[in-house]
Scaffold this active site. Structure first.
Site, PDB file in Angstrom:
ATOM      1  N   GLY A   1      15.101   4.307  14.507  1.00  0.00           N
ATOM      2  CA  GLY A   1      13.757   3.806  14.808  1.00  0.00           C
ATOM      3  C   GLY A   1      13.248   2.784  13.814  1.00  0.00           C
ATOM      4  O   GLY A   1      14.002   2.189  13.033  1.00  0.00           O
TER       5      GLY A   1
ATOM      6  N   GLU B   1      17.618   6.164  23.304  1.00  0.00           N
ATOM      7  CA  GLU B   1      17.085   5.165  22.365  1.00  0.00           C
ATOM      8  C   GLU B   1      17.434   3.775  22.878  1.00  0.00           C
ATOM      9  O   GLU B   1      18.597   3.486  23.161  1.00  0.00           O
ATOM     10  CB  GLU B   1      17.666   5.382  20.967  1.00  0.00           C
TER      11      GLU B   1
ATOM     12  N   GLY C   1      -2.849  -2.683   4.306  1.00  0.00           N
ATOM     13  CA  GLY C   1      -2.398  -1.309   4.475  1.00  0.00           C
ATOM     14  C   GLY C   1      -1.105  -1.102   3.703  1.00  0.00           C
ATOM     15  O   GLY C   1      -0.770  -1.878   2.798  1.00  0.00           O
TER      16      GLY C   1
ATOM     17  N   HIS D   1       9.498  19.053 -20.724  1.00  0.00           N
ATOM     18  CA  HIS D   1       9.028  17.967 -21.583  1.00  0.00           C
ATOM     19  C   HIS D   1      10.232  17.166 -22.068  1.00  0.00           C
ATOM     20  O   HIS D   1      11.266  17.741 -22.409  1.00  0.00           O
ATOM     21  CB  HIS D   1       8.291  18.533 -22.799  1.00  0.00           C
TER      22      HIS D   1
ATOM     23  N   ILE E   1       2.096  -1.432   4.638  1.00  0.00           N
ATOM     24  CA  ILE E   1       3.059  -2.520   4.803  1.00  0.00           C
ATOM     25  C   ILE E   1       2.625  -3.747   4.019  1.00  0.00           C
ATOM     26  O   ILE E   1       3.412  -4.357   3.289  1.00  0.00           O
ATOM     27  CB  ILE E   1       3.232  -2.866   6.295  1.00  0.00           C
TER      28      ILE E   1
ATOM     29  N   VAL F   1      -1.183  -5.844  10.330  1.00  0.00           N
ATOM     30  CA  VAL F   1      -2.463  -5.193  10.641  1.00  0.00           C
ATOM     31  C   VAL F   1      -2.291  -3.817  11.281  1.00  0.00           C
ATOM     32  O   VAL F   1      -3.267  -3.238  11.767  1.00  0.00           O
ATOM     33  CB  VAL F   1      -3.334  -6.087  11.549  1.00  0.00           C
ATOM     34  N   GLY F   2      -1.069  -3.296  11.264  1.00  0.00           N
ATOM     35  CA  GLY F   2      -0.890  -1.920  11.710  1.00  0.00           C
ATOM     36  C   GLY F   2      -0.127  -1.783  13.016  1.00  0.00           C
ATOM     37  O   GLY F   2       0.359  -2.755  13.596  1.00  0.00           O
TER      38      GLY F   2
END
Length: 461
Positions: A38, A32, A179, A439, A181, A264-265
């Site tokens: 990530g 990583e 979107g 319920h 985000i 925008v992705g």
């Protein structure tokens, strides 16, 4: 040393694969280049939910009088909100590192490059080294899409990472991209008192994925929150200065704001990693092509998560990681489920869905049955003052098997789990309608929607 698995990328897909492989007795090395966890843990799913909790709680405090409570002049301390977010991220990242240590997974800091079907060259702070692996899992995720008309400067024009660390609250935020985000950050900033302008190239929010009945309610909620929405439009020019930004849309409309968030992705992050040179087949957008086992064109190399261009979801990346590990080790559960993958958006009310919309179901199956239930009809919703929303189910007419579920309302993120289980196991409308639900709960809405589809509503019209 040759590892059983060399995993490149430590996001939800990569770390899940590593933990499962180690639990099954395999030796694992994970590469990583930034932080373990990530995008999801460090700059996506988790920090945005921490921020949204603060924002939503402030709005609830501002509405305390409706619950018979007093809460005078509540306000937001943005640096403190950001600090809490950082603590949440740090706590979870530390927990992951401890799991890696407990399961004896070697965590290697650096950038990985595939140099053969069994070798990864890592360049990092400690120089270069080559790691051998019987199986390699590529999990490098995605990277933010950049637009020439919206150059990010980190001051007035922001990407998501920079937006997560603002020290001052803009009075007016222009968000480009409606979107997940974009919609979640609009929720956060508006909850703290920001004016929101939302620009989206498509005619609908959230990629046009929503069922039409739900989409109408979502758009209505944007109006209720006083968003200025510009669907079917794009930014053609942007001028940024010390005083703010001026954006010009292709319609000729001019928008003045204090800051712009470009959302925008993402696109697959695979360039410069030696993949094609080593024999891995890539698609047009750089996505790694995989089969039903998450296996690439090289038998020993698997690819999972956003880098495959399949479904850009943390939980789907984790699912792919498990499938890859199980297939490599010859165990069960080794095929991808691309059909019944739930999606959730943590706006207010929450939004979640799985399977097909009514329109998509009609296109695939012809005749369908649908049932809906307004959230306001639930006793729990009225008691808690969370009455907005709709629950809708879609089933094949021929056998009444569920093929779609759409939940817009309180606790949608939890309810979609039950719906996903029902769809994944071929449950019918009768099966769901006849399942006793506690319920008062929001889950009763799923039962009520199933009853409505059968023409036997109890509390519905």
């Amino acid at each position: 040393m040759t590892f059983d698995f060399v995993i490149v990328g430590g996001g939800p897909g990569g770390y899940t694969a590593a933990l499962r492989a180690a639990s099954l007795g395999a030796s694992v090395a994970l590469v990583e280049k930034e932080n373990l966890g990530g995008v999801c843990l460090n700059w996506g799913c988790i920090p945005t939910k921490a921020l949204l909790k603060s924002s939503k709680l402030l709005e609830l405090m501002q509405n305390a009088k409706a619950y018979g409570l007093s809460c005078e002049n509540p306000g937001a301390d943005l640096p403190a909100v950001i600090s809490r977010k950082d603590k949440v991220v740090s706590q979870l990242r530390t927990g992951l590192i401890k799991l890696f240590e407990q399961r004896k997974i070697e965590l290697i800091n650096g950038q990985g490059v595939l140099i053969s079907p069994s070798q990864v060259k890592v360049s990092g702070p400690e120089g270069e080294r080559t790691i051998e692996g019987r199986h390699i899992i590529w999990a490098t995720g995605g990277q933010v899409v950049e637009l020439p008309s919206l150059p990010v400067d980190g001051k007035r024009v922001l990407d998501i990472r920079q937006a997560l660390d603002l020290s001052e609250l803009p009075a007016h935020m222009l968000i480009v991209g409606a979107g997940v985000i974009g919609c979640e950050m609009a929720q956060f900033f508006s909850g703290l008192g920001c004016k929101i302008s939302l620009v989206e190239l498509l005619q609908q929010p959230l990629g046009g994925w929503l069922d039409a009945d739900v989409e109408k309610l979502v758009v209505r909620s944007f109006k209720k929150r006083k968003y200025k929405t510009y669907f079917g439009q794009s930014v053609t020019n942007l001028e940024a200065g010390d005083g703010g930004v001026t954006a010009t849309l292709d319609s000729g409309k001019s928008i003045e704001a204090d800051a712009v968030l470009v959302a925008v992705g993402m696109r697959p992050f695979s360039a410069g990693m030696g993949l094609e040179e080593a024999g891995v087949e890539l698609g047009r957008r750089g996505e790694i092509k995989v089969n039903e086992h998450a296996q690439t064109s090289l038998d020993s190399v698997y690819a999972i998560g956003d880098v495959t261009g399949l479904q850009p979801l943390a939980h789907f990346a984790a699912h792919m990681g498990l499938v890859a590990v199980h297939h490599a080790l010859g165990r069960g559960h080794a095929e991808l489920d691309t059909e019944w993958v739930p999606k959730a958006v943590f706006i207010e009310p929450e939004l979640a869905w799985v399977g097909l919309s009514e329109a998509a179901a009609k296109e695939r199956y012809g005749d369908v049955l649908t049932g809906s239930f307004m959230v306001r009809g639930l006793g729990r919703a009225t008691a808690e003052g969370r009455i907005d929303g709709l629950i809708k189910l879609v089933a094949r007419a021929e056998d009444k098997v569920l093929v779609g579920a759409h939940v817009y309302g309180a606790e949608a993120d939890g309810l979609i789990g039950e719906a996903t289980l029902a769809l994944a196991h071929g449950i019918t409308l009768e099966g769901l309608a006849n399942t006793i639900h506690a319920h008062p709960t929001y889950g009763e809405g799923l039962m009520e929607a199933a009853e409505d589809a059968l023409g036997l509503p109890i509390h519905g019209a």
